[in-house]
Design a protein around this motif. Sequence first.
Motif, PDB file in Angstrom:
ATOM      1  N   UNK A 225     -62.832  64.353  85.162  1.00  0.00           N
ATOM      2  CA  UNK A 225     -63.654  63.508  84.298  1.00  0.00           C
ATOM      3  C   UNK A 225     -64.136  64.300  83.089  1.00  0.00           C
ATOM      4  N   UNK A 226     -63.996  63.716  81.932  1.00  0.00           N
ATOM      5  CA  UNK A 226     -64.485  64.293  80.679  1.00  0.00           C
ATOM      6  C   UNK A 226     -65.557  63.378  80.118  1.00  0.00           C
ATOM      7  N   UNK A 227     -66.680  63.968  79.735  1.00  0.00           N
ATOM      8  CA  UNK A 227     -67.757  63.226  79.092  1.00  0.00           C
ATOM      9  C   UNK A 227     -68.013  63.869  77.740  1.00  0.00           C
ATOM     10  N   UNK A 228     -67.848  63.099  76.686  1.00  0.00           N
ATOM     11  CA  UNK A 228     -68.006  63.610  75.330  1.00  0.00           C
ATOM     12  C   UNK A 228     -69.168  62.905  74.650  1.00  0.00           C
ATOM     13  N   UNK A 229     -70.065  63.695  74.066  1.00  0.00           N
ATOM     14  CA  UNK A 229     -71.238  63.182  73.390  1.00  0.00           C
ATOM     15  C   UNK A 229     -71.048  63.298  71.879  1.00  0.00           C
ATOM     16  N   UNK A 230     -71.189  62.162  71.172  1.00  0.00           N
ATOM     17  CA  UNK A 230     -70.949  62.098  69.732  1.00  0.00           C
ATOM     18  C   UNK A 230     -72.235  61.739  69.002  1.00  0.00           C
ATOM     19  N   UNK A 231     -72.319  62.178  67.767  1.00  0.00           N
ATOM     20  CA  UNK A 231     -73.466  61.816  66.939  1.00  0.00           C
ATOM     21  C   UNK A 231     -73.398  60.358  66.511  1.00  0.00           C
ATOM     22  N   UNK A 232     -72.181  59.817  66.388  1.00  0.00           N
ATOM     23  CA  UNK A 232     -72.011  58.445  65.912  1.00  0.00           C
ATOM     24  C   UNK A 232     -70.950  57.706  66.724  1.00  0.00           C
ATOM     25  N   UNK A 233     -71.030  56.396  66.709  1.00  0.00           N
ATOM     26  CA  UNK A 233     -69.998  55.568  67.331  1.00  0.00           C
ATOM     27  C   UNK A 233     -68.670  55.758  66.599  1.00  0.00           C
ATOM     28  N   UNK A 234     -68.738  55.919  65.297  1.00  0.00           N
ATOM     29  CA  UNK A 234     -67.511  56.111  64.520  1.00  0.00           C
ATOM     30  C   UNK A 234     -66.764  57.357  64.966  1.00  0.00           C
ATOM     31  N   UNK A 235     -67.495  58.422  65.263  1.00  0.00           N
ATOM     32  CA  UNK A 235     -66.851  59.639  65.747  1.00  0.00           C
ATOM     33  C   UNK A 235     -66.157  59.417  67.069  1.00  0.00           C
ATOM     34  N   UNK A 236     -66.825  58.693  67.976  1.00  0.00           N
ATOM     35  CA  UNK A 236     -66.218  58.404  69.280  1.00  0.00           C
ATOM     36  C   UNK A 236     -64.966  57.557  69.115  1.00  0.00           C
ATOM     37  N   UNK A 237     -65.029  56.536  68.261  1.00  0.00           N
ATOM     38  CA  UNK A 237     -63.874  55.674  68.053  1.00  0.00           C
ATOM     39  C   UNK A 237     -62.706  56.436  67.443  1.00  0.00           C
ATOM     40  N   UNK A 298     -60.122  66.938  75.274  1.00  0.00           N
ATOM     41  CA  UNK A 298     -61.224  67.774  74.802  1.00  0.00           C
ATOM     42  C   UNK A 298     -61.025  68.139  73.324  1.00  0.00           C
ATOM     43  N   UNK A 299     -59.813  68.553  72.986  1.00  0.00           N
ATOM     44  CA  UNK A 299     -59.534  68.956  71.607  1.00  0.00           C
ATOM     45  C   UNK A 299     -59.739  67.797  70.644  1.00  0.00           C
ATOM     46  N   UNK A 300     -59.283  66.600  71.027  1.00  0.00           N
ATOM     47  CA  UNK A 300     -59.441  65.438  70.162  1.00  0.00           C
ATOM     48  C   UNK A 300     -60.912  65.084  69.975  1.00  0.00           C
ATOM     49  N   UNK A 308     -68.556  68.452  74.638  1.00  0.00           N
ATOM     50  CA  UNK A 308     -67.732  67.964  75.742  1.00  0.00           C
ATOM     51  C   UNK A 308     -68.096  68.662  77.046  1.00  0.00           C
ATOM     52  N   UNK A 309     -68.163  67.853  78.111  1.00  0.00           N
ATOM     53  CA  UNK A 309     -68.378  68.348  79.473  1.00  0.00           C
ATOM     54  C   UNK A 309     -67.229  67.861  80.339  1.00  0.00           C
ATOM     55  N   UNK A 310     -66.685  68.736  81.186  1.00  0.00           N
ATOM     56  CA  UNK A 310     -65.564  68.381  82.057  1.00  0.00           C
ATOM     57  C   UNK A 310     -65.910  68.770  83.491  1.00  0.00           C
ATOM     58  N   UNK A 311     -65.560  67.899  84.436  1.00  0.00           N
ATOM     59  CA  UNK A 311     -65.747  68.212  85.848  1.00  0.00           C
ATOM     60  C   UNK A 311     -64.538  67.752  86.662  1.00  0.00           C
ATOM     61  N   UNK A 312     -64.195  68.537  87.664  1.00  0.00           N
ATOM     62  CA  UNK A 312     -63.157  68.152  88.627  1.00  0.00           C
ATOM     63  C   UNK A 312     -63.771  67.627  89.918  1.00  0.00           C
ATOM     64  N   UNK A 313     -65.106  67.645  90.002  1.00  0.00           N
ATOM     65  CA  UNK A 313     -65.813  67.182  91.190  1.00  0.00           C
ATOM     66  C   UNK A 313     -65.791  65.651  91.197  1.00  0.00           C
ATOM     67  N   UNK A 314     -65.158  65.029  92.189  1.00  0.00           N
ATOM     68  CA  UNK A 314     -65.046  63.561  92.176  1.00  0.00           C
ATOM     69  C   UNK A 314     -66.389  62.856  92.249  1.00  0.00           C
ATOM     70  N   UNK A 315     -67.335  63.399  92.996  1.00  0.00           N
ATOM     71  CA  UNK A 315     -68.646  62.756  93.111  1.00  0.00           C
ATOM     72  C   UNK A 315     -69.407  62.832  91.786  1.00  0.00           C
ATOM     73  N   UNK A 316     -69.332  63.981  91.138  1.00  0.00           N
ATOM     74  CA  UNK A 316     -69.997  64.133  89.854  1.00  0.00           C
ATOM     75  C   UNK A 316     -69.375  63.205  88.815  1.00  0.00           C
ATOM     76  N   UNK A 317     -68.051  63.138  88.827  1.00  0.00           N
ATOM     77  CA  UNK A 317     -67.380  62.243  87.897  1.00  0.00           C
ATOM     78  C   UNK A 317     -67.748  60.799  88.133  1.00  0.00           C
ATOM     79  N   UNK A 318     -67.869  60.403  89.397  1.00  0.00           N
ATOM     80  CA  UNK A 318     -68.175  59.022  89.724  1.00  0.00           C
ATOM     81  C   UNK A 318     -69.571  58.616  89.256  1.00  0.00           C
TER      82      UNK A 318
END
Length: 456
Positions: A225-237, A298-300, A308-318
């Motif tokens: 699971x990857x969680x990416x935090x953006x300053x704007x919605x436009x950046x996320x899109x 992550x690079x994108x 960006x935060x990444x986890x391989x833990x299924x419970x954390x990802x869920x």
Amino acid sequence: MPDTDVAALLPRLVAALPDGVVTTDPDVVEPYRWDWSHDVAAGTPLAVVRAQDAEQVQVAVRWAAEHGVPVVPRGAGSGLSGGSSAVDGGIVLSLERMRAIEIDTECRVAVVEPGALNVEVKTAAAEHGLWYPPDPSSYEICSIGGNVATNAGGLCCVKYGVTTDYVLGLDVVLADGRLVTLGGKRVKDVAGLSLLKLFVGSEGTLGVVTRAVLRLVPAQAARSTLVASFATVAGAATAVVAVGRTMRPSMMELMDQASINAVEDYKPMGLDRTAGALLVAQSDAPGVARAQEVEGMRAACEAAGAEVFVTDDPDEGELFVAARRMAFPAIQARGAVLLEDVGVPIPLLPELLARVAAIAAEHDVEIPVVAHAGDGNTHPIIVYTPEAEDRARAAFHAVMAAAIALGGTITGEHGVGRAKAAALPDQLGADVMELNRRVKAALDPRGILNPGALGL
């Protein structure tokens, strides 16, 4: 229109079915008048028929056909577009009691009655090491019949597709009460016109589904699971578009700041309230390909300015996935809502989100947005107070118009129902609407099946 004195003929229907199947008790009938959209125009039916099997469905439809009575098929009532809103003087045909599930491991299918919940099919399949992928956010409460009626999607559809991709067969009761079987357990079958697919997404306007044969696949592999935090919605899109050029994540979900804060107010999940937008993405690619795909995502995201935060833990990802699923009830807790479901070609996602923000400002209403961003399907949710209802409804129509102008759709997975019927001709055009009406007339000449849904 119903024949005169239909209410006087209702005892014939009651007598033709077992005790308790037909109810006219106002207190029992009331919750069957609307779905989760709480359509203010919902009517009051003569009765609710809670069928227990396909034969009882046929009895009810034959009675309705004989007397010209509208029939509104209904699953779990979790629809979001008024597709199962009751009609004055009609009957609501509830399939909630038809819950049987049979798993055929040799053919790798589930044979399912329409009242079975999505989660029940997933659980039954999982007991055999199999998986039913379509996963609406409401998967714990929505029924397979409703999923078939609206061609439901969900969080995994960016990689695994929507309901129609898993429907191999259907039993359907037609408007005259005949039961037909379409398709079956065969993986490949091109005999005749593709009538099977015609009924998927038809919202109960062409027939009543009483059984579905659903394709199953091997259980999903481990996920990162990857969680990416953006300053704007436009950046996320922008990051979503970049990922889609070369990668195929198994999930790519977006939450804007308003939806993040709605979730945190509703049930604190530790999300970053200051983020302009979050992307919650997953990869279930095999072996080393999973790490490579995650690094590509992550690079994108970082190129678009994300942390960006990444986890391989299924419970954390869920936990992050659960936060995303919680967005609908969290936003509904803020006030009255109008639920959108518009989509565009993926490269135009940034433009659609910008237009939604402009519409919110123009009409002075709050429009939190969550999205199955990986396939361009967004859910702008218009929150309003009673005094702002007119502005909210104007914004509702403006959002659909914006999607159409970008070559998009007024509904990616919730269905047209009654809430969006007026906008459907703007997307389809006069000729295609006429084709829809001709199909409806051929299969339901008296127009008794879910009248008003899909504008039919």
